[in-house]
Design a protein around this motif. Structure first.
Motif, PDB file in Angstrom:
ATOM      1  N   VAL A 154       0.877  -1.170   0.000  1.00  0.00           N
ATOM      2  CA  VAL A 154       0.000   0.000   0.000  1.00  0.00           C
ATOM      3  C   VAL A 154       0.916   1.222   0.000  1.00  0.00           C
ATOM      4  O   VAL A 154       1.562   1.521   1.005  1.00  0.00           O
ATOM      5  N   PRO A 155       1.026   1.924  -1.110  1.00  0.00           N
ATOM      6  CA  PRO A 155       1.959   3.045  -1.197  1.00  0.00           C
ATOM      7  C   PRO A 155       1.545   4.217  -0.325  1.00  0.00           C
ATOM      8  O   PRO A 155       0.352   4.468  -0.118  1.00  0.00           O
ATOM      9  N   LEU A 156       2.535   4.915   0.196  1.00  0.00           N
ATOM     10  CA  LEU A 156       2.298   6.123   0.976  1.00  0.00           C
ATOM     11  C   LEU A 156       3.427   7.108   0.673  1.00  0.00           C
ATOM     12  O   LEU A 156       4.590   6.710   0.574  1.00  0.00           O
ATOM     13  N   TYR A 157       3.072   8.365   0.541  1.00  0.00           N
ATOM     14  CA  TYR A 157       4.051   9.406   0.206  1.00  0.00           C
ATOM     15  C   TYR A 157       3.879  10.560   1.189  1.00  0.00           C
ATOM     16  O   TYR A 157       2.808  10.758   1.763  1.00  0.00           O
ATOM     17  N   TRP A 158       4.975  11.325   1.360  1.00  0.00           N
ATOM     18  CA  TRP A 158       4.874  12.509   2.197  1.00  0.00           C
ATOM     19  C   TRP A 158       5.643  13.661   1.592  1.00  0.00           C
ATOM     20  O   TRP A 158       6.603  13.472   0.841  1.00  0.00           O
ATOM     21  N   GLY A 159       5.164  14.878   1.882  1.00  0.00           N
ATOM     22  CA  GLY A 159       5.787  16.064   1.314  1.00  0.00           C
ATOM     23  C   GLY A 159       5.437  17.295   2.138  1.00  0.00           C
ATOM     24  O   GLY A 159       4.718  17.212   3.143  1.00  0.00           O
ATOM     25  N   ILE A 160       5.945  18.434   1.697  1.00  0.00           N
ATOM     26  CA  ILE A 160       5.736  19.694   2.409  1.00  0.00           C
ATOM     27  C   ILE A 160       5.024  20.679   1.487  1.00  0.00           C
ATOM     28  O   ILE A 160       5.488  20.934   0.370  1.00  0.00           O
ATOM     29  N   THR A 161       3.929  21.237   1.946  1.00  0.00           N
ATOM     30  CA  THR A 161       3.158  22.183   1.147  1.00  0.00           C
ATOM     31  C   THR A 161       3.789  23.578   1.192  1.00  0.00           C
ATOM     32  O   THR A 161       4.748  23.816   1.924  1.00  0.00           O
ATOM     33  N   ALA A 162       3.217  24.491   0.427  1.00  0.00           N
ATOM     34  CA  ALA A 162       3.757  25.858   0.355  1.00  0.00           C
ATOM     35  C   ALA A 162       3.738  26.567   1.699  1.00  0.00           C
ATOM     36  O   ALA A 162       4.604  27.420   1.975  1.00  0.00           O
ATOM     37  N   ASP A 163       2.767  26.231   2.553  1.00  0.00           N
ATOM     38  CA  ASP A 163       2.681  26.889   3.858  1.00  0.00           C
ATOM     39  C   ASP A 163       3.275  26.042   4.981  1.00  0.00           C
ATOM     40  O   ASP A 163       2.995  26.274   6.161  1.00  0.00           O
ATOM     41  N   GLY A 164       4.113  25.068   4.616  1.00  0.00           N
ATOM     42  CA  GLY A 164       4.866  24.326   5.614  1.00  0.00           C
ATOM     43  C   GLY A 164       4.145  23.189   6.296  1.00  0.00           C
ATOM     44  O   GLY A 164       4.649  22.634   7.283  1.00  0.00           O
ATOM     45  N   TYR A 165       2.979  22.803   5.793  1.00  0.00           N
ATOM     46  CA  TYR A 165       2.287  21.640   6.343  1.00  0.00           C
ATOM     47  C   TYR A 165       2.953  20.364   5.818  1.00  0.00           C
ATOM     48  O   TYR A 165       3.425  20.326   4.683  1.00  0.00           O
ATOM     49  N   VAL A 166       2.981  19.326   6.642  1.00  0.00           N
ATOM     50  CA  VAL A 166       3.459  18.022   6.200  1.00  0.00           C
ATOM     51  C   VAL A 166       2.238  17.225   5.752  1.00  0.00           C
ATOM     52  O   VAL A 166       1.276  17.077   6.505  1.00  0.00           O
ATOM     53  N   ALA A 167       2.274  16.745   4.509  1.00  0.00           N
ATOM     54  CA  ALA A 167       1.138  16.032   3.936  1.00  0.00           C
ATOM     55  C   ALA A 167       1.505  14.580   3.664  1.00  0.00           C
ATOM     56  O   ALA A 167       2.601  14.279   3.188  1.00  0.00           O
ATOM     57  N   PHE A 168       0.571  13.676   3.964  1.00  0.00           N
ATOM     58  CA  PHE A 168       0.714  12.248   3.680  1.00  0.00           C
ATOM     59  C   PHE A 168      -0.430  11.855   2.755  1.00  0.00           C
ATOM     60  O   PHE A 168      -1.576  12.245   2.980  1.00  0.00           O
ATOM     61  N   ALA A 169      -0.133  11.062   1.727  1.00  0.00           N
ATOM     62  CA  ALA A 169      -1.181  10.625   0.811  1.00  0.00           C
ATOM     63  C   ALA A 169      -0.770   9.346   0.111  1.00  0.00           C
ATOM     64  O   ALA A 169       0.426   9.024   0.018  1.00  0.00           O
ATOM     65  N   ASN A 170      -1.765   8.619  -0.399  1.00  0.00           N
ATOM     66  CA  ASN A 170      -1.475   7.418  -1.180  1.00  0.00           C
ATOM     67  C   ASN A 170      -1.408   7.731  -2.670  1.00  0.00           C
ATOM     68  O   ASN A 170      -1.256   6.821  -3.487  1.00  0.00           O
ATOM     69  N   ASP A 171      -1.521   8.995  -3.038  1.00  0.00           N
ATOM     70  CA  ASP A 171      -1.498   9.455  -4.428  1.00  0.00           C
ATOM     71  C   ASP A 171      -0.277  10.341  -4.649  1.00  0.00           C
ATOM     72  O   ASP A 171      -0.250  11.489  -4.209  1.00  0.00           O
ATOM     73  N   ALA A 172       0.730   9.819  -5.335  1.00  0.00           N
ATOM     74  CA  ALA A 172       1.967  10.570  -5.557  1.00  0.00           C
ATOM     75  C   ALA A 172       1.737  11.801  -6.425  1.00  0.00           C
ATOM     76  O   ALA A 172       2.310  12.870  -6.179  1.00  0.00           O
ATOM     77  N   ASP A 173       0.899  11.673  -7.451  1.00  0.00           N
ATOM     78  CA  ASP A 173       0.654  12.795  -8.353  1.00  0.00           C
ATOM     79  C   ASP A 173      -0.027  13.949  -7.630  1.00  0.00           C
ATOM     80  O   ASP A 173       0.247  15.119  -7.907  1.00  0.00           O
ATOM     81  N   LEU A 174      -0.918  13.626  -6.704  1.00  0.00           N
ATOM     82  CA  LEU A 174      -1.591  14.660  -5.927  1.00  0.00           C
ATOM     83  C   LEU A 174      -0.584  15.477  -5.126  1.00  0.00           C
ATOM     84  O   LEU A 174      -0.624  16.717  -5.128  1.00  0.00           O
ATOM     85  N   LEU A 175       0.346  14.795  -4.467  1.00  0.00           N
ATOM     86  CA  LEU A 175       1.339  15.500  -3.666  1.00  0.00           C
ATOM     87  C   LEU A 175       2.365  16.207  -4.530  1.00  0.00           C
ATOM     88  O   LEU A 175       2.860  17.274  -4.163  1.00  0.00           O
ATOM     89  N   LYS A 176       2.687  15.629  -5.682  1.00  0.00           N
ATOM     90  CA  LYS A 176       3.662  16.268  -6.569  1.00  0.00           C
ATOM     91  C   LYS A 176       3.190  17.655  -6.963  1.00  0.00           C
ATOM     92  O   LYS A 176       3.971  18.616  -6.993  1.00  0.00           O
ATOM     93  N   GLY A 177       1.905  17.791  -7.230  1.00  0.00           N
ATOM     94  CA  GLY A 177       1.365  19.083  -7.627  1.00  0.00           C
ATOM     95  C   GLY A 177       1.287  20.079  -6.494  1.00  0.00           C
ATOM     96  O   GLY A 177       1.113  21.277  -6.724  1.00  0.00           O
ATOM     97  N   ALA A 178       1.405  19.598  -5.262  1.00  0.00           N
ATOM     98  CA  ALA A 178       1.290  20.486  -4.111  1.00  0.00           C
ATOM     99  C   ALA A 178       2.613  20.722  -3.389  1.00  0.00           C
ATOM    100  O   ALA A 178       2.805  21.760  -2.761  1.00  0.00           O
ATOM    101  N   CYS A 179       3.512  19.742  -3.478  1.00  0.00           N
ATOM    102  CA  CYS A 179       4.750  19.794  -2.693  1.00  0.00           C
ATOM    103  C   CYS A 179       6.011  19.961  -3.534  1.00  0.00           C
ATOM    104  O   CYS A 179       7.103  20.122  -2.978  1.00  0.00           O
ATOM    105  N   GLY A 180       5.880  19.892  -4.858  1.00  0.00           N
ATOM    106  CA  GLY A 180       7.059  20.031  -5.714  1.00  0.00           C
ATOM    107  C   GLY A 180       8.099  18.979  -5.407  1.00  0.00           C
ATOM    108  O   GLY A 180       7.796  17.800  -5.260  1.00  0.00           O
ATOM    109  N   LYS A 181       9.347  19.413  -5.264  1.00  0.00           N
ATOM    110  CA  LYS A 181      10.434  18.481  -4.962  1.00  0.00           C
ATOM    111  C   LYS A 181      10.548  18.136  -3.476  1.00  0.00           C
ATOM    112  O   LYS A 181      11.343  17.279  -3.094  1.00  0.00           O
ATOM    113  N   SER A 182       9.767  18.807  -2.652  1.00  0.00           N
ATOM    114  CA  SER A 182       9.748  18.461  -1.226  1.00  0.00           C
ATOM    115  C   SER A 182       8.836  17.256  -1.045  1.00  0.00           C
ATOM    116  O   SER A 182       7.812  17.305  -0.374  1.00  0.00           O
TER     117      SER A 182
END
Length: 236
Positions: A154-182
């Motif tokens: 079950v894939p899980l990804y994490w990243g950092i949004t523009a306002d510094g929130y840490v986001a976890f999601a099972n959708d890499a593309d969703l986070l890529k559009g919000a977290c960039g290279k973070s």
């Protein structure tokens, strides 16, 4: 599933902050990220916990073998995706009814971990057999507990949004559009707890987890590795 947490709940991982600094890329705020999730899935459900936490999930394109579930009990919120092979024995271990599913079990397991401190977190996750990823947030203590199975089924990804929130999601593309290279794949067989404040391997609890910069052409900003184990996050 999606969970976003402000810096007052979880400190953004240094490795992901550095990845975003090395290769600046477009990001959006946590609110916009949640908005995109809700727009993408008309049947999605979202829950806001105070000012610092937002959770969302959908059954869209859900695998019948690895369903997604959400529950709240005693101000403990849990998102769970997957299925446990030893659910029956774990129900008995935690004194749960035969009707209890994985998400209710995880809440009970977390309560055991919290109330029997210093009960080792790796013991709790290490007893789970099957394919899973989960996000647990305890509103009472503001503690966050996240983990994935040892094979990353079950894939899980994490990243950092523009306002510094840490986001976890099972959708890499969703986070890529919000977290960039973070952005990075959450390492398999590992857990993160704000109580300890670090990422740990429950299969190799004494091993240190390090992160290395990802190649420029990859969508990830960093890769997390467990030292002494043949496991690397974002290998797929």
């Amino acid at each position: 599933m999606l969970g976003v947490f402000s810096s007052s709940i979880v400190s953004p991982p240094d490795e992901l902050v550095a990845a975003g600094s090395r290769t600046p890329s477009p990001k959006v705020t946590a609110d916009k990220l949640v908005g995109r999730f809700l727009e993408a899935y008309s049947s999605a459900v979202s829950v806001k916990v105070g000012d610092d936490v937002q959770l969302a999930y959908t059954h869209h394109k859900e695998s019948p073998l690895m369903p997604r579930s959400f529950a709240v009990k005693d101000e403990i919120f849990c998102l769970f995706e997957g299925a446990l092979d030893n659910l029956g024995s774990l129900r008995q271990q935690y004194g749960l009814a035969k009707s209890a599913n994985e998400v209710l079990l995880m809440i009970e397991a977390y309560k055991t971990l919290r109330d029997r401190a210093p009960y080792p977190p790796n013991h709790v996750v290490g007893h789970l057999e099957g394919n899973f990823a989960f996000i647990v947030f305890d509103k009472t203590t503001s503690n966050l507990f996240v983990a994935t199975d040892q094979y990353a089924k079950v894939p899980l990804y994490w990243g950092i949004t523009a306002d510094g929130y840490v986001a976890f999601a099972n959708d890499a593309d969703l986070l890529k559009g919000a977290c960039g290279k973070s952005l990075a794949s959450f390492p398999q067989g590992c857990f993160y707890s704000t109580t300890s404040g670090e990422l740990r391997s429950y299969e190799n609890p004494k091993s240190k987890i390090t992160a290395v910069p990802a190649r420029e052409e990859e969508i990830w900003g960093a890769k997390f590795m467990v030292e002494g184990a043949s496991m690397m996050a974002a290998s797929k």
